[in-house]
Design an enzyme around this catalytic site. Structure first.
Site, PDB file in Angstrom:
ATOM      1  N   ALA A   1       0.883  -1.163   0.000  1.00 42.01           N
ATOM      2  CA  ALA A   1       0.000   0.000   0.000  1.00 42.01           C
ATOM      3  C   ALA A   1       0.918   1.208   0.000  1.00 42.01           C
ATOM      4  CB  ALA A   1      -0.895  -0.011   1.243  1.00 42.01           C
ATOM      5  N   SER A   2       1.018   1.873  -1.135  1.00 43.86           N
ATOM      6  CA  SER A   2       1.987   2.961  -1.292  1.00 43.86           C
ATOM      7  C   SER A   2       1.748   4.059  -0.266  1.00 43.86           C
ATOM      8  CB  SER A   2       1.893   3.547  -2.703  1.00 43.86           C
ATOM      9  OG  SER A   2       2.143   2.567  -3.675  1.00 43.86           O
TER      10      SER A   2
END
Length: 376
Positions: free
Chosen positions: A93-94
């Site tokens: 999850a950036s």
């Protein structure tokens, strides 16, 4: 306890988040719905990476979710241990700041249709779906396990964009033409398929991560002659698209040519982003890694598919030792490129741009006709 409002406020203060529609989307799609119970947190503020576990330490888990922290959800294509953080990150999850920056860079119009490359956890696809409508979003993910979990995450909150499992480097021709392509993985070269599947005037945004120094956000506009042209718009560091992972270095064996240099390699490796754009353009394919040693020493390793270089700086000596092997003298090429950039007056990254065509990509400075290329 931190939550969505805290995250939105922090991203707004930092300048990553400026548009009300993306603020509203972040408030509508809580990030916690897309972060697994156990993962590996990588803060962007320089704090050390660490494991997070919602069951054992819920407050620490929530703090990672609602701060500008990348959350690695897979290591070594699923073979690594997230509790130990051993291995290379291959899905995440950036960090929310980068997510917001790329969404604002994409800047889709109402009614636009967007192809997302790299579904990951599904959070960015959810944000796009909230703003554009789920029918307008297609997201492709190469890893079957990651794709399945993203589908679960999206279904859980009632969003149904088109999800495809496949190689994002090929785009998704069945849904073309798109008004925009939004990549959530780093690319060494922007795939031509993305350009061909985007209508003229459409936008391609991607992290350009050539392998030397900084990564770069790039925004390209697709033209009507099978080209895409645009400028770099800030920094980014993303996991590379699997189809473009380079071969690892090999520094064993013999055949090294010994030499030296007067140029301090620290100035090259720690130079401004404009220098690294120049080096990446003038020394195509070069990868590099630098590390501090004891008592002020500094070492650099460089490689491509056929050649290697080792540079060992010692503050006690006027000249720095250089060893090179293979058909290319990589350090010599990098040194020449760095000094060329310095001779131009050390231009910043925002003066550079990229053109993508069927025969490859070309870096330029100030305008597309001013190409930055290897010397003849």
């Amino acid at each position: 306890m931190p939550g969505t409002d805290n995250l939105v406020d922090a991203l707004t203060r930092s300048g990553y988040l400026t548009e009300p529609r993306w603020r509203d989307a972040l408030r509508s799609v809580p990030r916690e719905k897309f972060v697994p119970a156990r993962a590996w947190a990588v803060p962007t503020d320089g704090a050390p990476p660490h494991p997070i576990d919602r069951g054992r330490a819920p407050d620490a888990w929530r703090a990672a979710v609602y701060t500008d922290t990348a959350v690695v959800t897979q290591l070594d294509d699923g073979e690594g241990d997230l509790t130990l953080g051993t291995g290379t990150g291959t899905s995440s999850a950036s960090a929310p700041g980068m997510v917001a920056a790329f969404l604002e860079l994409l800047d889709p119009y109402p009614g636009d249709r967007v192809l997302e490359i790299g579904t990951g956890t599904g959070w960015t696809a959810a944000l796009l779906s909230t703003v554009l409508g789920a029918d307008a979003v297609t997201s492709i993910e190469v890893d079957e396990q990651v794709a399945r979990q993203a589908a679960v995450n999206l279904e859980r909150i009632g969003l149904t964009p088109t999800l495809v499992t496949g190689d994002g480097a090929l785009g998704w021709q069945s849904g073309a033409l798109y008004d925009g392509v939004h990549a959530t993985c780093g690319v060494r070269e922007v795939p031509m398929a993305w350009v061909e599947q985007t209508r003229p005037g459409g936008t391609v945004v991607a992290p350009w991560v050539p392998g030397f120094g900084h990564g770069h956000r790039v925004r390209l506009t697709v033209l009507d002659d099978s080209r895409a042209v645009g400028r770099f718009a800030g920094g980014s560091t993303y996991m590379l698209m699997r189809a473009q992972r380079p071969a690892g270095p090999d520094f064993d064996g013999e055949g090294w040519r010994e030499g030296s240099t007067l140029l301090d390699p620290r100035r090259v490796m720690r130079a401004a982003p404009g220098a690294h754009v120049t080096v990446s353009a003038m020394v195509p394919g070069v990868q590099a890694h630098g590390a501090d040693g004891e008592e002020g020493a500094f070492q650099v390793w460089m490689w491509d598919g056929s050649s290697q270089a080792r540079i060992a700086y010692d503050p006690g000596y006027a000249r720095t030792g250089v060893e090179q092997r293979g058909p290319r003298d990589l350090w010599d090429e990098v040194e020449r490129a760095y000094l060329t950039w310095a001779g131009w007056g050390m231009p910043g990254r925002d003066r550079f741009g990229l053109t993508v065509t069927a025969i490859g990509h070309q870096v330029w400075i100030d305008e597309p006709d001013n190409r930055v290329a290897p010397p003849p």
